[in-house]
Write a protein that holds these residues in place. Structure first.
Motif, PDB file in Angstrom:
ATOM      1  N   VAL A  26       0.844  -1.203   0.000  1.00  0.00           N
ATOM      2  CA  VAL A  26       0.000   0.000   0.000  1.00  0.00           C
ATOM      3  C   VAL A  26       0.881   1.256   0.000  1.00  0.00           C
ATOM      4  CG1 VAL A  26      -1.662   1.357   1.354  1.00  0.00           C
ATOM      5  CG2 VAL A  26      -1.990  -1.111   1.093  1.00  0.00           C
ATOM      6  N   TRP A  27       1.969   1.254   0.802  1.00  0.00           N
ATOM      7  CA  TRP A  27       2.844   2.434   0.844  1.00  0.00           C
ATOM      8  C   TRP A  27       3.657   2.585  -0.433  1.00  0.00           C
ATOM      9  CZ3 TRP A  27       2.231   6.609   3.452  1.00  0.00           C
ATOM     10  CH2 TRP A  27       1.485   6.566   4.626  1.00  0.00           C
ATOM     11  N   GLN A  28       4.024   1.438  -1.031  1.00  0.00           N
ATOM     12  CA  GLN A  28       4.764   1.506  -2.295  1.00  0.00           C
ATOM     13  C   GLN A  28       3.901   2.159  -3.384  1.00  0.00           C
ATOM     14  OE1 GLN A  28       6.108  -2.383  -3.549  1.00  0.00           O
ATOM     15  NE2 GLN A  28       8.133  -1.835  -2.761  1.00  0.00           N
ATOM     16  N   GLU A  29       2.617   1.758  -3.419  1.00  0.00           N
ATOM     17  CA  GLU A  29       1.685   2.367  -4.384  1.00  0.00           C
ATOM     18  C   GLU A  29       1.497   3.855  -4.079  1.00  0.00           C
ATOM     19  OE1 GLU A  29      -1.177  -1.538  -4.882  1.00  0.00           O
ATOM     20  OE2 GLU A  29      -2.009   0.303  -4.011  1.00  0.00           O
ATOM     21  N   THR A  30       1.432   4.191  -2.782  1.00  0.00           N
ATOM     22  CA  THR A  30       1.268   5.595  -2.394  1.00  0.00           C
ATOM     23  C   THR A  30       2.448   6.410  -2.910  1.00  0.00           C
ATOM     24  OG1 THR A  30       0.136   4.856  -0.386  1.00  0.00           O
ATOM     25  CG2 THR A  30       0.880   7.143  -0.427  1.00  0.00           C
ATOM     26  N   ALA A  31       3.663   5.867  -2.748  1.00  0.00           N
ATOM     27  CA  ALA A  31       4.859   6.556  -3.228  1.00  0.00           C
ATOM     28  C   ALA A  31       4.819   6.680  -4.756  1.00  0.00           C
ATOM     29  CB  ALA A  31       6.113   5.807  -2.791  1.00  0.00           C
ATOM     30  N   LEU A  32       4.286   5.657  -5.429  1.00  0.00           N
ATOM     31  CA  LEU A  32       4.173   5.721  -6.889  1.00  0.00           C
ATOM     32  C   LEU A  32       3.230   6.862  -7.285  1.00  0.00           C
ATOM     33  CD1 LEU A  32       4.587   4.649  -9.793  1.00  0.00           C
ATOM     34  CD2 LEU A  32       2.679   3.080  -9.377  1.00  0.00           C
ATOM     35  N   TYR A  33       2.038   6.904  -6.676  1.00  0.00           N
ATOM     36  CA  TYR A  33       1.074   7.947  -7.038  1.00  0.00           C
ATOM     37  C   TYR A  33       1.617   9.340  -6.714  1.00  0.00           C
ATOM     38  CZ  TYR A  33      -2.354   4.181  -7.602  1.00  0.00           C
ATOM     39  OH  TYR A  33      -3.017   3.065  -8.017  1.00  0.00           O
ATOM     40  N   LEU A  34       2.173   9.505  -5.512  1.00  0.00           N
ATOM     41  CA  LEU A  34       2.707  10.826  -5.148  1.00  0.00           C
ATOM     42  C   LEU A  34       3.886  11.193  -6.043  1.00  0.00           C
ATOM     43  CD1 LEU A  34       2.621  10.851  -1.252  1.00  0.00           C
ATOM     44  CD2 LEU A  34       1.393  12.375  -2.795  1.00  0.00           C
ATOM     45  N   GLY A  35       4.719  10.199  -6.344  1.00  0.00           N
ATOM     46  CA  GLY A  35       5.869  10.432  -7.226  1.00  0.00           C
ATOM     47  C   GLY A  35       5.414  10.881  -8.608  1.00  0.00           C
ATOM     48  N   LEU A  36       4.353  10.242  -9.133  1.00  0.00           N
ATOM     49  CA  LEU A  36       3.816  10.652 -10.440  1.00  0.00           C
ATOM     50  C   LEU A  36       3.281  12.077 -10.360  1.00  0.00           C
ATOM     51  CD1 LEU A  36       1.836   7.436 -11.520  1.00  0.00           C
ATOM     52  CD2 LEU A  36       3.964   8.299 -12.504  1.00  0.00           C
ATOM     53  N   GLY A  37       2.561  12.369  -9.273  1.00  0.00           N
ATOM     54  CA  GLY A  37       1.999  13.715  -9.098  1.00  0.00           C
ATOM     55  C   GLY A  37       3.097  14.763  -9.036  1.00  0.00           C
ATOM     56  N   ILE A  38       4.188  14.452  -8.345  1.00  0.00           N
ATOM     57  CA  ILE A  38       5.296  15.406  -8.218  1.00  0.00           C
ATOM     58  C   ILE A  38       6.051  15.519  -9.547  1.00  0.00           C
ATOM     59  CG2 ILE A  38       7.513  15.799  -7.073  1.00  0.00           C
ATOM     60  CD1 ILE A  38       6.204  14.634  -4.510  1.00  0.00           C
ATOM     61  N   ALA A  39       6.230  14.386 -10.242  1.00  0.00           N
ATOM     62  CA  ALA A  39       6.913  14.428 -11.544  1.00  0.00           C
ATOM     63  C   ALA A  39       6.114  15.296 -12.516  1.00  0.00           C
ATOM     64  CB  ALA A  39       7.090  13.017 -12.097  1.00  0.00           C
ATOM     65  N   ASN A  40       4.781  15.170 -12.497  1.00  0.00           N
ATOM     66  CA  ASN A  40       3.942  16.024 -13.354  1.00  0.00           C
ATOM     67  C   ASN A  40       4.168  17.499 -13.009  1.00  0.00           C
ATOM     68  OD1 ASN A  40       2.810  13.807 -14.587  1.00  0.00           O
ATOM     69  ND2 ASN A  40       0.927  13.824 -13.370  1.00  0.00           N
ATOM     70  N   ALA A  41       4.168  17.797 -11.704  1.00  0.00           N
ATOM     71  CA  ALA A  41       4.360  19.193 -11.265  1.00  0.00           C
ATOM     72  C   ALA A  41       5.723  19.711 -11.731  1.00  0.00           C
ATOM     73  CB  ALA A  41       4.236  19.287  -9.751  1.00  0.00           C
ATOM     74  N   ILE A  42       6.760  18.867 -11.636  1.00  0.00           N
ATOM     75  CA  ILE A  42       8.104  19.288 -12.058  1.00  0.00           C
ATOM     76  C   ILE A  42       8.123  19.512 -13.574  1.00  0.00           C
ATOM     77  CG2 ILE A  42      10.508  18.540 -12.296  1.00  0.00           C
ATOM     78  CD1 ILE A  42      10.231  17.150  -9.554  1.00  0.00           C
TER      79      ILE A  42
END
Ligand SMILES: [Zn+2]
Length: 315
Positions: free
Chosen positions: A234-250
């Motif tokens: 569950v935390w690995q998926e959370t990091a994936l989603y947040l990472g995607l969200g941050i990569a989009n922002a960058i």
């Protein structure tokens, strides 16, 4: 040293304090938001709390009063456009009442923009020109600071990083009415919902025995630290989603730094930061893949107060 009166009105807690022009907190008082209703006039109670904070810092008149609010704000009159957690403030113009009560200019904004400004000026984003701030707690909010000022967009609604759609088909329903938003997947509530689903779908006897009603992101974090595989996933998926969200922002904003705050992100920093940094470095455009630091907030529990003061300094 000039002091600014800072009022940080949140959905569960309200803080009032005096903050100097260089970000030092001279006084701080906190009450539960529901206590604003004692006496029947939440705005009058908020003004009393502000006066108590001024008295606690020596009683000098403030150079300005700044307020952060838990929702979208019309900044001219400091009128909340929607206030689900404090309905008494919805549509109520606060600026005039605060200016009259404290004899100084009043300014304010939603809490995410206040926190973004505080971290950019005095926290983890200090020294950087372009700062993206994301907060992961019950929901996911954010703010964008460019050269020391909040980038607010045409309608004052910029920085809604939580409502980028990551799963257009079959994603969970979000409070905004859309489905598959980052907030619905990776906020505290989103994490608990995914953990509940994973628990329900796990083969008999393999899932942790979480009580479905009390399941929070914190409970899932404790289970992950104890080595539970389902919780770790569950935390690995959370990091994936947040990472995607941050990569989009960058990719869109090309910031100098990304600051990540909020109770869920800071409470589970050990489970999140290493994997999400890896996701970001894999998913960013090659030209942006230079090391944009992703840092935890540096101001802790005072971020909201310092943010409210920063808004007062902006005027
Ligand atoms: Zn949404």
């Amino acid at each position: 040293m000039k002091g600014y009166l800072a009022l940080d009105v949140g959905g569960t807690k309200v803080a009032a304090g005096v903050v100097t022009g260089d970000g030092a907190v001279l006084s701080r008082l906190r009450i539960p938001t529901r206590d604003l209703r004692i006496g029947g006039n939440p705005l009058a109670r908020l003004i009393v709390l502000g006066q108590e904070a001024l008295d606690a810092a020596g009683g000098r008149p403030p150079a300005g009063v700044g307020i952060t609010l838990p929702g979208p704000v019309d900044r001219r009159e400091l009128r909340m456009r929607a206030a689900p957690t404090i309905p008494e403030f919805e549509g109520l113009p606060l600026a005039g009442a605060l200016e009259d009560a404290f004899g100084c200019p009043a300014a304010g904004d939603n809490d995410a923009n206040g926190c973004a400004l505080a971290e950019a000026r005095f926290g983890a984003g200090r020294g950087y020109s372009h700062v993206v701030y994301l907060t992961v707690s019950t929901g996911i909010g954010g703010g964008i600071v460019v050269d020391g000022r909040v980038f607010r967009g045409a309608a004052g609604a910029s920085g809604e990083f939580g409502h980028q759609v990551l799963l257009p088909e079959g994603g969970p329903l979000c409070d905004c009415g859309n489905t598959g938003c980052l907030e619905a997947l990776a906020s505290g509530r989103g994490i608990a919902a995914r953990a509940r689903l994973a628990q329900a779908n796990a083969p008999e006897g393999t899932a942790p025995r979480w009580s479905r009603a009390d399941l929070t992101a914190e409970v899932v974090a404790e289970a992950a630290r104890a080595g539970d595989l389902l919780a770790l996933r569950v935390w690995q998926e959370t990091a994936l989603y947040l990472g995607l969200g941050i990569a989009n922002a960058i990719n869109i904003l090309d910031p100098d730094v990304v600051v990540l705050g909020g109770g869920v992100a800071t409470g589970a920093a050990d489970l999140l930061f290493p994997s999400l940094r890896e996701v970001v470095s894999r998913r960013c455009m090659p030209s942006l893949r230079r090391s944009v630091p992703i840092l935890p907030t540096a101001l802790g529990a005072d971020v909201g107060l310092i943010g409210a003061a920063c808004l007062a300094m902006e005027t």
